[in-house]
Design an enzyme around this catalytic site. Structure first.
Site, PDB file in Angstrom:
ATOM      1  N   LYS A 170      -6.725 -13.916   2.371  1.00  0.00           N
ATOM      2  CA  LYS A 170      -5.493 -13.143   2.568  1.00  0.00           C
ATOM      3  C   LYS A 170      -4.766 -13.630   3.814  1.00  0.00           C
ATOM      4  O   LYS A 170      -5.408 -13.888   4.839  1.00  0.00           O
ATOM      5  CB  LYS A 170      -5.838 -11.650   2.684  1.00  0.00           C
ATOM      6  CG  LYS A 170      -4.618 -10.742   2.759  1.00  0.00           C
ATOM      7  CD  LYS A 170      -5.041  -9.285   2.834  1.00  0.00           C
ATOM      8  CE  LYS A 170      -3.865  -8.343   2.867  1.00  0.00           C
ATOM      9  NZ  LYS A 170      -4.287  -6.926   2.929  1.00  0.00           N
TER      10      LYS A 170
ATOM     11  N   SER B 253      -2.435  -3.881  -0.470  1.00  0.00           N
ATOM     12  CA  SER B 253      -1.638  -5.009  -0.033  1.00  0.00           C
ATOM     13  C   SER B 253      -2.287  -6.371  -0.329  1.00  0.00           C
ATOM     14  O   SER B 253      -1.603  -7.384  -0.294  1.00  0.00           O
ATOM     15  CB  SER B 253      -1.380  -4.896   1.467  1.00  0.00           C
ATOM     16  OG  SER B 253      -2.588  -5.001   2.191  1.00  0.00           O
TER      17      SER B 253
ATOM     18  N   SER C 183      -6.313  -1.247   0.514  1.00  0.00           N
ATOM     19  CA  SER C 183      -5.684  -2.540   0.203  1.00  0.00           C
ATOM     20  C   SER C 183      -6.602  -3.597  -0.405  1.00  0.00           C
ATOM     21  O   SER C 183      -6.121  -4.633  -0.858  1.00  0.00           O
ATOM     22  CB  SER C 183      -5.027  -3.113   1.453  1.00  0.00           C
ATOM     23  OG  SER C 183      -3.793  -2.484   1.671  1.00  0.00           O
TER      24      SER C 183
END
Lengths: 491, 99
Positions: A77, A152, A176
């Protein structure tokens, strides 16, 4: 032709000599080239760096043979720092930032032999539940490309679900990791607060931020956790608690395990197809000898407002560092003036959701409002923790659906941030209480959208939720499904 | 407690947050911040008398380390990402503050 899909399958193929690390890496890079233009899971693809690493692993077999993740592709990420590789937080304010150091979790993966194939798209600074709040455009759900993948860590979830990377790292401040895992049909684990170092994770809400894996199977999640867990001198909040043998916990035996279900909470406002899949998942565990116990989490209903008061307060403080001086974007200001340089850099560098949260956080920390909002929210946070402590006197794990609805359409909730926040109802309390929680696939809607089951455990007891999750996986095959366009993968 | 924001209040918060807002953002945030805080009112209704706040979840700290010098980030590496560095001086450059 079929290719190994899980970490365990990739390791097996490399160990047996059936495939080299370069074969596996080229396959992942080929799939990224073929599918990422439509999905946009990646902000940066590190093809050359990945192939160099894979070649080095193939060359020095003696050194890498027994490394737990030798030659396994991983997507990171874009909020985790990677030395020499652009790290943007999907924000314009950091779009040229090249970290001079690695996040500890990233370093530990590379030391275990993992091969980083790229940095994944996310909501800007991990603020969002849909990956629509990215300065570089949304990521699409491989099960229905007109829908959001969750967020996210949406890019990380899509990279795994579509077979662009064998596993991924994400961060989880209010759900997330777990929510995009649920909406993309994969496994997502948020460990206990302090279990995995946050060093090198771009800070959003420091008392709520966690790093964890997104994988196809529970066994893969257990393996990755065993690599990234453990105390880190660079993170004062990392815990010296010994790291358990997570793989050994996966016995399939859940006889006598007590699974708590907060009935009042999960019966309200949940999509009927999700309720049905949730009940079916409980029956699977019941058939293996677990008992289902009704519990109450009386303050869980307040978790969303508490979360958005605490998280935005911490964010407003953490994001003060982006001022156009030490790194990232700086706005051009004429005539030159320091204060205008700050305010315009932040105005041009941050997107709307980040600004909204900085504004809200600044307001709740303001003199005169602090006691009414921030202090009050922290007190209710204590009550939410106590609810769980009391529940864990009677049960080994708490089960809830991961999300109240399946993946929604891109654009559907952009205009209504509050509506977006309400989707986090089942995930935020584990962040407020610091508890380990995992989302695993437990079904599909009639329209073919994945559904997730969430299991939450006591502090530092990842082993228990992994055992229960693995038991469920043994008797179901939801996790084996792949989106239609991405079927050429073997388990 | 009903929460309503005037654009003047939004401006005051934006000044504290070091954010320059457009007119459209000022109106939008006045409405949205009001909506979100209105929803947060339910927190204020919960009885928390005598309940300590949770600011941190850390239960056990790693042992304190010795206060010893260890390698740290090289100065040039630290300056490499700056939009306006002065490498010869080893400093970050900002617009003039003192006249």
């Amino acid at each position: 032709m079929s290719h190994p899909r899980t970490i365990h399958a990739v390791r097996g193929a490399i160990r047996s000599g059936e495939q080299s690390a370069v074969d596996v890496c080229e396959h992942a890079l080929g799939r990224i080239a073929a599918h990422d233009p439509a999905l946009h899971a990646f902000n940066t693809v590190t093809s050359e760096r990945a192939l160099d690493r894979a070649r080095a692993i193939d060359r020095d077999k003696a050194r890498w043979k027994d490394a737990p993740l030798s030659g396994v592709p991983v997507a990171i990420k874009d909020v985790l720092c990677t030395r020499g590789v652009r790290t943007t937080a999907s924000s314009r304010i950091l779009d040229t930032f090249v970290p001079p150091f690695d996040a500890t979790s990233v370093r530990r993966l590379e030391e275990a032999g993992a091969v980083i194939v790229g940095k994944t798209n996310c909501d800007e600074f991990a603020m969002g539940s849909s990956t629509e709040n990215s300065a570089f455009g949304p990521t699409r759900n491989p099960w229905a490309t007109d829908r959001i993948p969750g967020g996210s860590s949406g890019g990380s979830a899509v990279a795994v679900a579509a077979g662009l990377s064998t596993f991924a790292l994400g961060s989880d401040t209010g759900g997330s990791i777990r929510q995009p895992a649920a909406l993309c049909g994969i496994v997502g684990l948020k460990p206990t607060y302090g279990r995995v170092s946050r060093y090198g994770l771009l800070a959003f809400g420091s008392s709520l931020d966690h790093v964890g894996p997104l994988t196809h199977t529970v066994a893969d999640a257990a393996l990755v956790l065993s690599v990234i867990a453990g105390v880190d001198p660079a993170d004062a909040t990392s815990s010296p608690e010994p790291v358990a043998a997570y793989g050994a916990a996966l016995t399939g035996d859940v006889r006598g395990a007590r699974i708590g279900v907060p009935a009042r909470l999960v019966d309200e406002g949940v999509d009927p197809e999700i309720s049905k899949a949730f009940r079916a998942a409980l029956e699977v565990l019941g058939a293996r000898g677990a008992s289902i116990v009704d519990i109450a989490l009386p303050n869980a209903g307040a978790a969303i407002p508490v979360y958005y008061l605490v998280a935005t307060a911490e964010a407003s403080s953490n994001l003060a560092r982006y001022d156009g001086v030490r790194y990232g974007f700086r706005a051009k200001v004429e005539p030159q003036d320091l204060l205008t340089m700050y305010t315009r850099t932040r105005a041009e560098g941050f997107g709307p959701e980040v600004k909204r949260r900085i504004m809200l956080g600044t307001y709740v920390l303001r003199a005169g409002y602090y006691d009414a909002y921030y202090l009050k929210a922290q007190q209710v946070r204590t009550l939410i923790r106590r609810d769980y402590e009391q529940a864990f006197e009677r049960v080994d794990a708490v089960a809830m659906p991961t999300t109240p609805t399946p993946a929604f359409k891109i654009g559907e909730r952009v205009e209504d941030p509050l509506q977006m926040y309400l989707g986090d109802v089942f995930t935020v309390s584990a962040n407020l209480a610091g508890l380990p929680a995992i989302s695993i696939p437990c079904g599909f809607t009639a329209g073919g959208l994945p559904i997730g089951l969430q299991l939450t455990g006591p502090m530092f007891d990842e082993a228990s939720i992994l055992r229960v999750a693995d038991a469920h996986e043994r008797d179901t095959d939801w996790w084996k499904r792949t989106p239609r366009e991405f079927e050429d993968l073997r388990i | 407690m009903s929460v309503r924001f005037s654009t003047a209040e939004v401006d005051a918060i934006a000044a504290l947050a070091r954010l320059e807002l457009t007119d459209a953002e000022r109106k939008l945030f006045a409405r949205q911040l009001g909506d979100i805080l209105e929803y947060a009112v339910q927190v204020q209704r919960i009885d928390t008398s005598g309940v300590p706040p949770t600011a941190s979840l850390v239960t056990s700290h790693a042992a304190d380390r010795h206060d010893a010098v260890a390698p740290s980030l090289d100065r040039m590496a630290a300056l490499a990402n700056a939009p306006d560095a002065a490498p010869d001086a080893g400093l970050f450059r900002v617009p003039r503050v003192i006249g």
